[in-house]
Motif scaffolding. Structure first.
Motif, short mmCIF file in Angstrom:
data_model
loop_
_atom_site.label_atom_id
_atom_site.label_comp_id
_atom_site.label_asym_id
_atom_site.label_seq_id
_atom_site.Cartn_x
_atom_site.Cartn_y
_atom_site.Cartn_z
N GLN A 118 -7.34 -20.91 50.61
CA GLN A 118 -7.65 -19.81 49.70
C GLN A 118 -7.78 -18.51 50.47
O GLN A 118 -8.19 -18.49 51.63
N ARG A 119 -7.46 -17.45 49.77
CA ARG A 119 -7.72 -16.12 50.31
C ARG A 119 -9.17 -15.75 50.00
O ARG A 119 -9.83 -16.38 49.19
N PHE A 120 -9.64 -14.69 50.66
CA PHE A 120 -11.03 -14.28 50.54
C PHE A 120 -11.43 -14.06 49.08
O PHE A 120 -12.45 -14.56 48.61
N LYS A 121 -10.64 -13.30 48.36
CA LYS A 121 -10.97 -12.97 46.96
C LYS A 121 -10.97 -14.21 46.07
O LYS A 121 -11.76 -14.30 45.13
N GLU A 122 -10.10 -15.17 46.37
CA GLU A 122 -10.09 -16.42 45.62
C GLU A 122 -11.40 -17.18 45.83
O GLU A 122 -12.00 -17.69 44.88
N LEU A 123 -11.83 -17.23 47.09
CA LEU A 123 -13.11 -17.87 47.38
C LEU A 123 -14.25 -17.17 46.65
O LEU A 123 -15.11 -17.80 46.06
N GLN A 124 -14.22 -15.86 46.69
CA GLN A 124 -15.28 -15.08 46.04
C GLN A 124 -15.28 -15.33 44.53
O GLN A 124 -16.34 -15.44 43.92
N ARG A 125 -14.12 -15.44 43.93
CA ARG A 125 -14.03 -15.74 42.49
C ARG A 125 -14.55 -17.15 42.19
O ARG A 125 -15.16 -17.38 41.15
N ASN A 126 -14.28 -18.08 43.07
CA ASN A 126 -14.68 -19.47 42.85
C ASN A 126 -16.15 -19.74 43.15
O ASN A 126 -16.69 -20.78 42.78
#
Length: 122
Positions: free
Chosen positions: A41-49
């Motif tokens: 995952q990219r950073f923003k994906e992790l943050q969304r999850n």
């Protein structure tokens, strides 16, 4: 130097204290679990999850997990730059223990909450 760094410096040879001080925070297990369920995952994906985590906390947690060899960070020389995070082999070897802990928590959460309620009523 923060509390964790001080504790690690004082007890560097105690594996239980050392490891638990690193992964026993509020976010590390959630990041590892999220990477288990969503692979790379990219950073923003992790943050969304992980919606409750701040950008600053996610950055710090990822750096700590990377330093411990649990998470792998891969930067791609593109414009705009792309960085992806995934579980390192050591992180993957930790997954069965995380999964057992999650299963135990799910099985026992109701009883624990009831025990807490009864304790407060004393």
């Amino acid at each position: 130097m923060n509390r964790t760094e001080v504790r690690d410096a004082l007890f560097p040879n105690c594996p239980i204290r050392n490891i638990l001080s690193r992964i026993g925070d509020k976010w590390s297990l959630l990041v590892l679990f999220t990477l288990e369920t969503n692979s790379t995952q990219r950073f923003k994906e992790l943050q969304r999850n992980i919606p409750d985590i701040s950008q600053k906390m996610l950055t710090a947690t990822l750096k700590m997990l990377e330093a411990d060899g649990l998470v792998r960070r891969e930067a791609f020389p593109e414009i705009p730059p792309r960085v992806e995070y995934s579980l390192a082999d050591k992180g993957k070897s930790f997954l069965p223990h995380i999964d057992s802990l999650i299963a135990w928590a799910m099985d026992n959460m109701g009883d624990i909450m009831e025990s807490r309620k009864q304790y407060l009523l004393k």
